[in-house]
Design a protein around this motif. Structure first.
Motif, short mmCIF file in Angstrom:
data_model
loop_
_atom_site.label_atom_id
_atom_site.label_comp_id
_atom_site.label_asym_id
_atom_site.label_seq_id
_atom_site.Cartn_x
_atom_site.Cartn_y
_atom_site.Cartn_z
N MET A 34 0.97 -1.52 0.09
CA MET A 34 0.01 0.11 0.29
C MET A 34 0.70 1.37 -0.06
SD MET A 34 -2.89 -1.06 2.73
CE MET A 34 -4.46 0.43 2.85
N PRO A 35 1.76 0.92 -1.15
CA PRO A 35 2.80 2.75 -1.20
C PRO A 35 1.61 3.58 -0.97
CG PRO A 35 2.54 1.73 -3.42
CD PRO A 35 1.40 0.55 -2.38
N GLN A 36 1.01 3.90 -0.96
CA GLN A 36 -0.20 4.96 -1.30
C GLN A 36 -0.94 5.95 0.33
OE1 GLN A 36 -1.04 2.44 -1.89
NE2 GLN A 36 -3.46 2.06 -1.25
N ALA A 37 -0.37 4.17 1.65
CA ALA A 37 -0.85 4.86 2.37
C ALA A 37 -0.22 6.23 3.43
CB ALA A 37 -0.75 3.51 3.73
N ASP A 38 -0.87 7.13 3.91
CA ASP A 38 -0.14 8.09 4.48
C ASP A 38 0.55 7.39 5.98
OD1 ASP A 38 -2.67 7.81 5.96
OD2 ASP A 38 -3.58 9.66 5.33
N ASN A 39 0.59 8.42 6.79
CA ASN A 39 0.65 8.55 8.40
C ASN A 39 0.15 7.92 8.94
OD1 ASN A 39 3.79 9.00 8.43
ND2 ASN A 39 3.16 11.42 8.09
N ALA A 40 -1.02 8.45 9.08
CA ALA A 40 -2.76 7.58 9.32
C ALA A 40 -2.77 6.48 9.52
CB ALA A 40 -3.99 8.88 9.81
N ALA A 41 -2.70 5.66 8.25
CA ALA A 41 -3.37 5.01 7.86
C ALA A 41 -2.56 3.75 7.97
CB ALA A 41 -2.87 3.97 6.34
N LEU A 42 -0.72 4.52 8.75
CA LEU A 42 0.36 3.46 8.75
C LEU A 42 0.47 3.13 9.93
CD1 LEU A 42 3.89 4.55 6.53
CD2 LEU A 42 2.50 2.66 6.51
N VAL A 43 0.57 4.19 10.94
CA VAL A 43 -0.23 3.59 12.16
C VAL A 43 -0.82 3.34 13.04
CG1 VAL A 43 -0.53 5.37 14.39
CG2 VAL A 43 1.21 6.67 12.22
N ARG A 44 -2.50 3.46 11.57
CA ARG A 44 -3.06 3.24 12.58
C ARG A 44 -3.26 0.87 12.43
NH1 ARG A 44 -6.34 5.12 9.40
NH2 ARG A 44 -6.23 4.79 8.06
N ALA A 45 -2.36 0.67 11.13
CA ALA A 45 -1.93 -0.39 10.64
C ALA A 45 -1.20 -0.92 12.34
CB ALA A 45 -1.63 -0.86 9.49
N GLY A 46 0.24 -0.11 12.87
CA GLY A 46 0.04 -0.79 13.74
C GLY A 46 -0.35 -1.39 15.13
N ARG A 47 -1.55 0.18 15.53
CA ARG A 47 -2.15 -0.27 15.79
C ARG A 47 -2.93 -1.73 15.89
NH1 ARG A 47 -2.82 6.04 17.15
NH2 ARG A 47 -1.44 6.72 18.65
N ILE A 48 -3.66 -1.56 15.26
CA ILE A 48 -4.47 -3.11 14.83
C ILE A 48 -3.65 -4.71 15.46
CG2 ILE A 48 -5.50 -4.61 13.25
CD1 ILE A 48 -6.43 -1.64 11.68
N THR A 49 -2.24 -4.01 13.86
CA THR A 49 -0.98 -5.79 14.49
C THR A 49 -0.26 -5.92 16.48
OG1 THR A 49 -0.54 -4.53 12.50
CG2 THR A 49 1.18 -6.38 14.05
N THR A 50 -1.12 -4.77 16.99
CA THR A 50 0.10 -4.83 17.84
C THR A 50 -1.00 -5.19 18.86
OG1 THR A 50 1.03 -2.68 18.43
CG2 THR A 50 0.70 -3.35 20.67
N ILE A 51 -2.45 -5.07 18.14
CA ILE A 51 -3.70 -5.72 19.47
C ILE A 51 -3.08 -7.56 18.83
CG2 ILE A 51 -5.95 -5.93 19.70
CD1 ILE A 51 -6.37 -2.03 19.76
N VAL A 52 -3.37 -6.78 17.64
CA VAL A 52 -3.33 -9.15 17.24
C VAL A 52 -2.51 -9.52 17.82
CG1 VAL A 52 -3.18 -10.01 15.28
CG2 VAL A 52 -4.58 -8.17 15.39
N PHE A 53 -1.41 -9.39 18.33
CA PHE A 53 -0.39 -10.16 18.22
C PHE A 53 -0.54 -10.62 20.21
CE2 PHE A 53 2.56 -9.15 14.57
CZ PHE A 53 2.72 -10.65 14.17
N MET A 54 -0.93 -9.23 20.62
CA MET A 54 -0.93 -9.66 21.96
C MET A 54 -2.51 -10.63 22.10
SD MET A 54 -2.54 -6.37 24.64
CE MET A 54 -3.08 -5.91 23.22
N VAL A 55 -3.06 -10.54 21.26
CA VAL A 55 -4.18 -11.68 21.72
C VAL A 55 -3.40 -13.22 21.59
CG1 VAL A 55 -6.39 -12.76 20.77
CG2 VAL A 55 -5.75 -10.31 20.87
N LEU A 56 -2.31 -13.64 20.46
CA LEU A 56 -1.84 -14.34 19.79
C LEU A 56 -1.31 -15.50 21.00
CD1 LEU A 56 -1.34 -14.04 16.40
CD2 LEU A 56 -2.93 -15.50 16.61
N ALA A 57 -0.80 -13.89 21.48
CA ALA A 57 0.60 -14.50 23.05
C ALA A 57 -0.10 -14.74 23.99
CB ALA A 57 1.57 -13.17 23.12
#
Length: 530
Positions: free
Chosen positions: A357-380
């Motif tokens: 998603m090369p067109q993703a702006d800062n807000a979208a990347l940060v949001r992806a990072g936050r969602i990923t953190t939550i997912v990995f928290m649940v998995l761990a």
């Protein structure tokens, strides 16, 4: 084992609660600023050396480390400290040869750096491997080790509930603030962690009769760092060949450690911070390892070595200090969890989301990072309690680095010093390392009659195999363009240019002088306990 929950006085509970609330509040306060992608994942690349050094230490010391170091000293001897002092050697190497190229590349992740040196296949492989190791091995292990300890305090709580509370405590500010929140909380946690360890060491040696009494009464073999070739812990050949290799992976290429260095404001602060972390690793012998040696005299009949650390806490420390030390234990858990959550989110976002998603702006990347953190928290949280059912499998996972990371080390090290290493050679090296690692794992661990090869000797064998394949295939195919690799290649000319730049710098700011002093101090400690 006795029920230690009765030893928690009101002041202990107050100290623990104050710590937990304070560290979460600090993380959330730091998180209030609106984060760009660079701020969320790399703290805007403006961290200074004391913060970097303390954050590296806090990320490195987990609940399993605290329990494992004291337990290993009690069970097999202080040779476990070889992993700690070797960090100073590896970090000095990192500062001299690799760090300047890494910081100048302005990458977000180590797999991204590997792609620039080779191609996207190396990036995807290394990123996926790191995410797996960070979540399934590092985070889940920390959660499980912490939960086992805290079961002594909260015996009526199910294991999964303790794991969930631990993960949520660190996850809440990691999701909100990213690396900036993680680093600032780690700085505080490192100070608490070191202070708590000093308390345990003081009371352990005092109860055992003092330093001289412990040194005189304990078997000299358990006080030796240099062990025979057949030693089950750290044989001398494994110390020479295996420990530095695994240390290079952990300190120089592992995202959840190196991300702190990537946040440095410049090369000097990155180097000073890495060397400061190496300096902080040296007292670990005295405040985290040797208390386990003193426990040999205090508690000669413990059922398991892993009981040493909690026994020292609850049997020796007075009310109030118990709370401080448990807060230090919380600090080790939370800092390690936050580190791995944030680094895994960075890897997913920067190595998988942004390229697609090369067109993703800062807000979208940060949001992806936050969602990923939550997912990995649940998995761990879901995986950690399962470790209790597969004890033998978990023991294998502790040594999995020896089978998994040597090809990656070959890609970084050969690519750093030889301009001929190319993408085809890198891919062949990865495949050879995977096949060789799988074959050795089967023959050495799963077979009906295992080879019995120490995992510290497995790592250099796989490294040599991967390096040979990388060199052979690269030499047989077209060399990469010089312009493509020059910015990531260490040469004597680079060293000479840097020497001229350092000539006018005061000695206490010259990282080379500081590296030599650190290595001399390390050598003195190793010689003392040889």
């Amino acid at each position: 084992m006795a029920d230690f929950s009765v030893r928690l006085a009101g002041i202990d509970l107050a100290v623990i609660a104050l710590y937990a609330l304070g560290i979460i509040a600090l993380g959330l306060i730091v998180s209030k600023r609106r984060a760009s992608a660079e701020d969320y994942f790399l703290a805007s690349r403006e961290m200074t050396w004391p913060v970097i050094g303390l954050a590296l230490l806090a990320s490195n010391i987990s609940s399993t480390t605290l329990i494992g170091l004291a337990g290993a000293a009690y069970g097999t001897g202080i040779s476990v400290y070889n992993y700690e002092w070797m960090a100073t050697v590896v970090l000095a190497f990192f500062c001299v040869f690799f760090l300047p190229f890494l910081l100048r590349s302005q990458v977000y992740t180590l797999p991204e750096y590997l792609e620039r040196r080779y191609d996207g296949r190396a990036r995807v492989y290394f990123s996926a491997l790191t995410i797996f190791l960070n979540i399934v091995v590092d985070t889940a292990g920390t959660l499980y080790g912490g939960a086992i300890m805290l079961k002594l305090i909260l015996p009526d709580w199910p294991l999964w509930q303790i794991v969930a509370v631990l993960a949520l405590s660190a996850g809440v500010y990691t999701v909100a603030g990213g690396l900036r929140a993680v680093i600032y909380t780690e700085t505080v946690q490192a100070v608490i962690l070191l202070g708590a360890s000093v308390f345990i060491a003081f009371f352990a040696f005092d109860k055992a009769g003092g330093w001289d009494a412990v040194m005189a009464a304990v078997d000299p073999a358990k006080l030796s760092l240099i062990r025979p070739l057949d030693d089950p812990g750290v044989p001398w050949l494994g110390l020479v060949l295996g420990v530095p290799l695994l240390g290079f992976y952990f300190w120089c290429t592992n995202q959840f450690m190196v991300q702190r260095v990537l946040s440095a404001k410049d090369e000097n602060h990155g180097r000073w911070g890495a060397l400061f972390a190496g300096l902080l690793k040296l007292p670990v012998l005295y405040v985290m390892v040797l208390p386990g040696t003193a426990a040999i005299l205090l508690y000669p009949t413990l059922d398991k070595p892993d009981l040493v650390y909690p026994t020292l806490i609850f049997d020796l420390l007075p009310a109030g200090l118990v709370g401080v030390v448990i807060a230090g234990f919380f600090a080790a858990i939370m800092s390690s969890i936050a580190s791995t959550f944030n680094s895994a989110a960075t890897l997913v976002t920067m190595d998988f989301v942004r390229p697609r998603m090369p067109q993703a702006d800062n807000a979208a990347l940060v949001r992806a990072g936050r969602i990923t953190t939550i997912v990995f928290m649940v998995l761990a949280v879901a995986w950690a309690p399962q470790i209790e059912r597969f004890e033998s499998l978990w023991q294998y996972l502790q040594a999995v680095l020896a089978y998994a990371v040597p090809p990656v080390c070959a890609l970084f090290l050969v690519g750093l010093f030889w301009r001929g290493a190319n993408a085809k050679g890198a891919f062949a090296s990865i495949v050879a390392g995977l096949v060789g690692g799988g074959a050795l794992f089967w023959a050495n661990v799963l077979a009906a009659e295992p080879l019995g090869l120490h995992f510290l000797l497995v790592a250099p064998l796989l490294f040599v195999l991967s390096a040979i394949v990388l060199v052979a295939v690269s030499a047989a195919t077209a060399a990469p363009a010089s312009a493509h690799v020059q910015a990531m290649l260490w040469t004597p000319a680079f060293y000479r240019d840097e020497s001229r730049a350092l000539a006018g710098m005061p000695w206490w700011k010259n990282y080379r002088v500081l590296s030599v002093l650190l290595l001399l101090l390390t050598a003195a400690i190793v010689w003392t306990f040889r």
